[in-house]
Write an enzyme that holds these catalytic residues in place. Structure first.
Site, short mmCIF file in Angstrom:
data_model
loop_
_atom_site.label_atom_id
_atom_site.label_comp_id
_atom_site.label_asym_id
_atom_site.label_seq_id
_atom_site.Cartn_x
_atom_site.Cartn_y
_atom_site.Cartn_z
N ARG A 91 1.00 -1.37 -0.01
CA ARG A 91 -0.09 0.23 -0.10
C ARG A 91 0.80 1.39 0.07
O ARG A 91 0.38 2.31 -0.38
CB ARG A 91 -1.04 -0.02 1.31
CG ARG A 91 -2.00 0.90 1.23
CD ARG A 91 -3.11 0.79 2.45
NE ARG A 91 -2.91 -0.35 3.01
CZ ARG A 91 -3.98 -1.15 3.37
NH1 ARG A 91 -4.81 -1.36 2.49
NH2 ARG A 91 -3.64 -2.06 4.44
N TYR A 92 2.07 1.23 0.46
CA TYR A 92 2.85 2.18 0.65
C TYR A 92 4.20 2.19 -0.20
O TYR A 92 4.35 0.97 -0.44
CB TYR A 92 3.32 2.54 2.14
CG TYR A 92 2.18 2.75 3.32
CD1 TYR A 92 1.58 3.97 3.06
CD2 TYR A 92 2.04 1.84 3.91
CE1 TYR A 92 0.62 4.14 4.01
CE2 TYR A 92 0.94 1.94 4.97
CZ TYR A 92 0.19 3.01 4.86
OH TYR A 92 -0.86 3.51 5.76
N ARG A 95 7.38 0.06 1.77
CA ARG A 95 7.07 -1.13 2.58
C ARG A 95 5.88 -2.09 2.26
O ARG A 95 5.04 -1.70 1.62
CB ARG A 95 6.80 -0.77 4.17
CG ARG A 95 5.75 0.34 4.59
CD ARG A 95 6.09 1.00 5.75
NE ARG A 95 5.21 1.92 6.31
CZ ARG A 95 4.52 3.01 5.69
NH1 ARG A 95 5.31 3.62 4.65
NH2 ARG A 95 3.82 3.67 6.29
N CYS A 104 -4.07 -17.53 14.58
CA CYS A 104 -3.57 -16.96 15.72
C CYS A 104 -3.74 -17.78 16.86
O CYS A 104 -4.38 -18.76 17.17
CB CYS A 104 -4.41 -15.72 16.12
SG CYS A 104 -4.24 -14.49 14.61
N CYS A 108 -9.47 -12.59 18.60
CA CYS A 108 -9.94 -11.37 19.33
C CYS A 108 -11.26 -11.20 18.38
O CYS A 108 -11.26 -11.19 17.36
CB CYS A 108 -8.86 -10.14 19.28
SG CYS A 108 -7.20 -10.62 19.40
N CYS A 111 -11.24 -8.31 15.88
CA CYS A 111 -10.40 -8.56 14.80
C CYS A 111 -10.77 -7.72 13.42
O CYS A 111 -11.64 -7.99 12.82
CB CYS A 111 -9.84 -9.98 14.54
SG CYS A 111 -8.67 -10.32 13.28
N ARG A 113 -9.12 -8.50 10.57
CA ARG A 113 -9.10 -9.53 9.59
C ARG A 113 -10.08 -10.76 9.96
O ARG A 113 -9.83 -11.80 9.53
CB ARG A 113 -7.67 -9.75 9.28
CG ARG A 113 -6.94 -8.67 8.68
CD ARG A 113 -5.50 -9.12 7.80
NE ARG A 113 -4.85 -8.12 7.29
CZ ARG A 113 -3.85 -7.39 7.79
NH1 ARG A 113 -3.30 -8.14 8.82
NH2 ARG A 113 -3.47 -6.39 7.19
N ASP A 276 -11.16 -0.99 13.36
CA ASP A 276 -11.78 -0.83 11.91
C ASP A 276 -13.32 -1.39 11.96
O ASP A 276 -13.61 -1.90 12.80
CB ASP A 276 -10.85 -1.55 11.12
CG ASP A 276 -9.41 -1.14 11.08
OD1 ASP A 276 -9.37 -0.15 10.82
OD2 ASP A 276 -8.42 -1.95 11.35
N ASP A 313 -7.21 3.77 10.01
CA ASP A 313 -6.80 3.02 8.94
C ASP A 313 -8.03 3.56 7.90
O ASP A 313 -9.27 3.01 8.28
CB ASP A 313 -6.80 1.65 8.97
CG ASP A 313 -5.60 0.99 8.06
OD1 ASP A 313 -5.45 1.52 6.75
OD2 ASP A 313 -4.64 0.60 8.61
N LYS A 320 -3.00 4.61 6.78
CA LYS A 320 -3.21 5.03 8.15
C LYS A 320 -2.65 6.62 8.37
O LYS A 320 -2.06 6.95 7.70
CB LYS A 320 -2.34 4.11 9.07
CG LYS A 320 -2.75 2.87 9.13
CD LYS A 320 -1.64 2.11 10.05
CE LYS A 320 -1.84 0.50 10.15
NZ LYS A 320 -1.52 -0.01 8.98
C1 LIG Z 1 -0.39 -0.72 8.63
C2 LIG Z 1 0.13 -1.18 7.37
C3 LIG Z 1 1.38 -0.87 7.33
C4 LIG Z 1 2.33 -0.33 8.21
O1 LIG Z 1 2.04 0.99 8.54
P1 LIG Z 1 2.90 1.90 9.62
O2 LIG Z 1 2.49 3.19 9.60
O3 LIG Z 1 4.42 2.08 8.92
O4 LIG Z 1 2.92 1.27 10.77
C5 LIG Z 1 1.96 -1.21 6.07
N1 LIG Z 1 1.45 -1.70 5.02
C6 LIG Z 1 0.15 -1.82 5.17
C7 LIG Z 1 -0.53 -2.33 3.92
C8 LIG Z 1 -0.66 -1.39 6.38
O5 LIG Z 1 -1.91 -1.86 6.28
S1 SF4 Z 2 -6.45 -9.09 16.27
FE1 SF4 Z 2 -7.00 -10.54 14.58
S2 SF4 Z 2 -4.95 -11.02 13.55
FE2 SF4 Z 2 -4.44 -9.70 15.49
S3 SF4 Z 2 -4.22 -11.50 17.27
FE3 SF4 Z 2 -6.30 -10.76 17.29
S4 SF4 Z 2 -7.35 -12.40 16.05
FE4 SF4 Z 2 -5.06 -12.42 15.48
#
Ligand SMILES: *Cc1c(COP(=O)(O)O)cnc(C)c1O
Ligand code: SF4
Length: 345
Positions: A91-92, A95, A104, A108, A111, A113, A276, A313, A320
């Site tokens: 996305r960036y 990175r 996991c 949670c 979560c 995801r 989220d 996000d 973010k």
């Molecule tokens: C959250 C996230 C990151 C990390 O973001 P930082 O602001 O550097 O902590 C990088 N890529 C993706 C796709 C993300 O969702």
């Molecule tokens: S937030 Fe989601 S991915 Fe993170 S530890 Fe909890 S269940 Fe796993």
């Protein structure tokens, strides 16, 4: 006597006395949709006598999860739209995320995801890891790989060491960052071997960082603190991520205690995430205005070292961004007690 095991169903949770048998049908419905797992370490932190226990609230399935609220979606932060190859989210510019495993130790209830984690999709195969690393290798603009999931420490020490050896061999990479809940959710997995595996191979230029997901000061139990100490003593720089959750940590006292405890345990607070729009999580989401009010109070109470950045996000994969509070507005600045002072920039 057998070793206590992770609780994974409505039946397990009822047998352990953690949920009421009267809720069995609704909880079975929740569990059919979203994975359930409560480790013995986490179950041991719950106070069964407290109906509003902040640990239980994070991990025990609730009938409220069957209700979806406006704007919620299975892929709240747009991972799919930014995934060029399986297991990579880009996305960036500098990175990428690498998600080698979607399991996991605990699940949670909030979560982000949740539509994908714990749904039976196993770890990436060797060939899929190969393709993901090929994507990273081919892009010299990438400097950081964020290994997440699921929980990447589920891979175990030997596979983590092997992954780090592969990442260190990519010359343009500077940082590998792991995100994990295991230090608090299943601290016994943080063995000396795990800590050693997370150190970059001797002579490697790669720096390895670890972000620990912690939401409540009680999660920093004695075994969790010992696990964190093993990681810090191995030389890993540690940061935290906390999700701001209604009924868990949406009070200034709890956040203050948490941030102080993190710093005391050599973890630098990094992000306070606004939750989220994951399906069935509306009961956890405060408003952004409430989050900003809490952050403003923390500013007046805590050392700069203990201040997280409050981030949202943006739905759909737009990244973010900090959501305040803002202290300067063009011709005035507000101090931590809320008084305004003229200041033109
Ligand atoms: C959250 C996230 C990151 C990390 O973001 P930082 O602001 O550097 O902590 C990088 N890529 C993706 C796709 C993300 O969702
Ligand atoms: S937030 Fe989601 S991915 Fe993170 S530890 Fe909890 S269940 Fe796993």
């Amino acid at each position: 006597m057998s070793r206590p095991t992770t609780l994974r169903s409505a039946g397990d949770l009822i047998a352990a006395g953690l949920i009421d048998a009267a809720d069995a049908a609704a909880i079975q419905q929740v569990a059919a949709r979203y994975a359930v797992a409560v480790t013995p370490a986490v179950a041991g932190l719950m106070d069964a006598a407290d109906p509003d226990d902040p640990i239980a609230r994070q991990y025990l399935p609730s009938p409220a999860e069957l209700t979806s609220t406006a704007g919620e979606r299975n892929d709240p932060i747009g991972d799919a739209a930014h995934s060029p190859v399986k297991g990579v989210v880009h996305r960036y510019p500098d990175r990428v995320l690498l998600t080698p495993v979607l399991a996991c130790p605990v699940y949670c209830r909030f979560c982000f995801r949740r539509a994908r984690v714990g749904q039976g999709e196993s770890a990436l195969s060797e060939a899929e890891i190969e393709a993901a690393l090929g994507y990273v290798s081919a892009r010299p603009e990438l400097r950081e790989v964020i290994v997440t999931g699921g929980d990447p420490l589920m891979l175990g020490a030997p596979r983590i060491a092997a992954l780090l050896a592969r990442l260190s061999a990519i010359p343009h990479l500077e940082v590998a960052r792991f995100h994990s809940r295991i230090p608090v959710a299943d601290p016994d997995r943080i063995t000396e071997a795990m800590a050693a595996a997370l150190r970059p191979p001797p002579g490697a230029a790669l720096a390895v960082w670890l972000a620990v997901h912690v939401n409540h000061p009680r999660e920093l139990s004695a075994p969790a603190r010992a696990a964190i100490a093993r990681l810090a003593d191995a030389g890993l720089p540690l940061v935290s991520q906390t999700v701001l959750l209604k009924g868990v940590n949406d009070s200034v006292g709890v956040l203050e205690d948490l941030m102080r405890a993190l710093v005391r345990n050599r973890i630098r607070p990094y992000y306070l995430h606004h939750p989220d729009l994951a399906p069935g999580t509306g009961h956890f989401r405060p408003t952004v205005a409430e989050g900003r009010h809490l952050m403003r109070q923390l500013r007046g109470r805590l050392s700069g070292l203990a201040q997280p950045t409050y981030v949202l996000d943006i739905p759909g994969g737009l990244g973010k961004v900090p959501v305040g509070p803002d202290y300067w507005d063009g011709d005035g600045v507000t101090d931590s007690r809320g008084r305004r002072h003229p200041y033109r920039g």
